[in-house]
Write a protein that holds these residues in place. Structure first.
Motif, short mmCIF file in Angstrom:
data_model
loop_
_atom_site.label_atom_id
_atom_site.label_comp_id
_atom_site.label_asym_id
_atom_site.label_seq_id
_atom_site.Cartn_x
_atom_site.Cartn_y
_atom_site.Cartn_z
N ALA B 75 -81.51 1.63 63.40
CA ALA B 75 -80.39 0.71 63.11
C ALA B 75 -80.86 -0.57 62.45
N VAL B 150 -75.23 -5.63 62.45
CA VAL B 150 -75.46 -4.22 62.15
C VAL B 150 -74.14 -3.62 61.72
N GLU B 151 -74.14 -2.93 60.60
CA GLU B 151 -72.88 -2.42 60.07
C GLU B 151 -72.95 -0.91 59.88
N ARG B 155 -74.49 1.09 63.52
CA ARG B 155 -73.96 0.61 64.78
C ARG B 155 -73.86 1.75 65.79
N TRP B 184 -74.85 -5.93 69.18
CA TRP B 184 -73.59 -5.19 68.98
C TRP B 184 -72.41 -6.17 69.07
N SER B 187 -72.22 -8.25 66.00
CA SER B 187 -71.72 -7.47 64.86
C SER B 187 -70.20 -7.31 64.95
N GLU B 188 -69.70 -7.00 66.15
CA GLU B 188 -68.25 -6.83 66.34
C GLU B 188 -67.53 -8.16 66.12
#
Lengths: 359, 280
Positions: B75, B150-151, B155, B184, B187-188
């Protein structure tokens, strides 16, 4: 010496070597991660510059000679002290704190922000020598080795150790230009030897992985010397059995794995100064390739200057020392070829400084 | 001559040196070390395949750590760049009374001050609670803004890494899971702000001190509060699980961290309630 006696002695030595090699094979342990020269070697300029050849050459610069039989040749009493330190000496304070159980996050951050493999070594030692007897005490020898892999979640193999060592050497003549020697060495170690991830180190309860352990060891290390003083090049043959001992607690990084050194040296006459050339064959449980045991070394001394060097199958070293009145100072460079973690060729290079005085 | 006692002593030491417990498995025979070699060579997929098989046979926590790190490597998350953040991590102080923020949150807070003079405009309470949620999330986000975003499919690898570590109780493993959870979460959060920018653009077009009540209601109630309710609730839930991982590694910080999470959850629930009652 007659040819018959020489043949008899060579045959006797061959039998002894075969027996001892067989015994050492049975004592073989898993190879430690840290290099053996760091964990079990001596910390002084001559040992680093000459490697195992210091068992064949008595260059006189060490606290006590590598081969205890050489102490039989000591001519007058003298006292000496030396301070020795290598690369990464800036880690000394952090390593000491870890060993004292006082390591904090800043210490660990500094130690773990390194390249893949790091070493550090420092030693303070004083010795008294006189004909047939020598004693040396090292109240403080510090060593450190770390190896990091897996960048995604760094895993560290860490070895940090602090030692106090007391050595006694006894020697005597056995006739026919034979000398014998025995070193009795006691070592008290406090060490951390552990493999863990970096998140293990930074969690709150990391005492299990960074808790210091103790080990006490006693070694009996004999040596012999056979000289031919009347030969044109003053040939000599030597043998030493080192790391022969017992410990109170086994530790893979500090094994009681004996090492046999057989060697020879010559002193060809030169117009200026003194030149010595030596060959050493070192056998231990780590010997795996036929070329591993061999090491060639040389030492040349003129006036206040001494240069020495050696080369083996996978490493070479060079040292330079100056003597001024009772003071000595030296610089040693070593280079060791390894196959690194991912199989690439890599040279591990280290520079050492030493300061000392003789009385 | 003392030769016989000397030979005896030497023999004794040879025997003592050989009487030792069996050494542990040498490093180079440990399959986990082989997996680390693959990772350092860049063969993350090969390491994942090897470790997924090994995990079924070997219960050691090191195997789960290695597998999670292999997914994280695929990742693009390399902890050696970010572990300093974990070592100095402090929970933010969450306040329900005062909205403090920068950027989007600050601009929306200014719109709210305009709406405060117009209590007849429906939807303003829901908006106020939403801004409070965003402000609390921004406080968390400031703590982790050095972490990567992270896209896409990466993810999923990150999520799988967190799943692998879920059963373990080892402090270091849970700390690693917490770090992955924060990546995570970051990223969200980044995804949510993109949507929030569009809402802000709509709201800023109006002078809320003069807007017609019917038009104001129409605009405010067109905001998809439900979408943001679900998004913020999911985020706060992940945050709660991540902080629980941190408390396993740092038990002494349990109270401080749980207090911050409780405040965030309370704000989120208030937003949910306001969203349900608004614009009926």
């Amino acid at each position: 010496m007659s040819l018959k006696n020489l043949c008899r002695e060579v045959l006797l030595m061959s039998i002894v070597v075969t027996i001892i090699s067989g015994l050492m094979a049975s004592l073989a342990h898993a190879a430690p991660s840290a290099p053996r020269s760091l964990t079990l070697g001596l910390s002084d300029s001559d040992d680093k510059a000459l490697g195992g050849v210091c068992h064949s050459l008595d260059v006189g610069g060490q606290a006590l000679p590598c081969n205890p039989a050489f102490i039989a040749r000591e001519t007058k009493p003298n006292f000496r002290a030396q301070l020795f330190a290598g690369n990464n000496i800036s880690y000394m304070q952090d390593v000491s704190k870890l060993l004292d159980g006082e390591g904090d996050r800043e210490n660990m951050q500094r130690l773990f922000s390194q390249t893949r493999a790091s070493e550090m070594e420092a030693n303070l030692e004083g010795a008294y020598r006189r004909p047939t007897f020598g004693v040396a005490f090292s109240p403080y020898r510090l060593m450190y080795y770390s190896f990091i892999r897996n960048r995604s979640l760094p895993v560290i193999t860490l070895l940090a150790a602090q030692e106090q060592t007391l050595r006694f050497q006894f020697a005597g003549y056995a006739g026919d230009d034979w000398s014998w020697g025995l070193q009795v060495r006691g070592v008290r170690r406090t060490f951390i030897a552990s493999t863990f991830s970096i998140t293990d180190a930074f969690s709150e309860d990391h005492d299990d992985i960074l808790g210091p352990r103790q080990q006490s060891a006693v070694y009996l290390e004999p040596g012999f010397l056979k000289e031919y003083p009347d030969s044109p090049w003053r040939t000599q043959f030597t043998g030493t059995l080192s790391q022969l001992g017992a410990v109170d607690r086994k530790a893979d990084d500090f094994p009681t794995s004996p090492e046999l050194h057989l060697g020879s040296a010559v002193r060809p006459p030169v117009s200026l100064g003194e030149l010595e050339l030596g060959l050493d064959l070192a056998f231990s449980s780590q010997t795996s390739h036929w070329s591993d045991p061999f090491r060639l070394g040389a030492s040349y001394e003129i006036g206040v200057t001494k240069v020495s060097g050696s080369a083996g199958a996978s490493e070479h070293a060079f040292g330079f020392q100056l003597r001024y009145w009772d003071m000595t100072g030296g610089l040693t460079y070593t280079s060791r070829w390894i196959k690194n973690w991912i199989g690439e060729d890599e040279w591990v290079r280290t520079v050492y400084l030493q300061f000392g005085f003789n009385i | 001559m003392a030769l016989k006692p000397l030979i005896f002593l030497l023999s004794l030491f040879l025997v003592l040196g050989g009487c030792s417990p069996k050494p542990e498995t040498p490093v180079d025979k440990d399959p986990v070390e082989n997996a680390y070699r693959r990772l350092d060579r860049g063969d993350t997929s090969g390491a994942i395949a090897q470790l997924e098989t090994l995990m079924r046979e070997d219960p050691r926590p090191e195997v789960r750590d290695a597998l999670a790190s292999a997914y994280a490597a695929r990742a693009g998350v390399f902890i050696d760049s970010y572990w300093g953040l974990i070592s100095s991590f402090r929970a933010p102080v969450i306040s329900n009374d005062q909205i403090r923020g920068t950027g989007v949150v600050a601009r929306l807070a200014r719109i709210l001050t305009q709406l405060e003079s117009r209590p007849e405009l429906a939807g303003s309470q829901g908006l106020a609670q939403l801004v409070k949620v965003m402000a609390s999330l921004e406080l968390w986000q400031r703590r982790i803004d050095t972490l990567p975003v992270v896209e896409g499919p990466a993810r999923q690898d990150l999520f799988r890494a967190m799943q692998v570590l879920e059963p373990t109780r080892k402090q270091g493993s849970r700390l690693y899971r917490a770090l992955l959870g924060l990546v995570w979460f970051r990223s969200e959060l980044q995804d949510g702000y993109h949507g929030w920018g569009r809402i802000e653009a709509t709201l800023q077009k109006q002078d809320w001190r003069k807007t017609d009540p019917a038009q104001g209601r129409r605009i405010l109630c067109d905001i998809n509060f439900q979408q943001f309710t679900e998004w913020s609730a999911r985020l706060v839930s992940v945050l709660g699980a991540t902080i629980e991982d941190v408390t396993v590694a740092y038990p002494s910080k349990r109270d401080e961290l749980r207090q911050a999470v409780r405040e965030s959850e309370r704000i989120s629930r208030q937003f949910e309630n306001a969203g349900r009652t608004t614009c009926r």
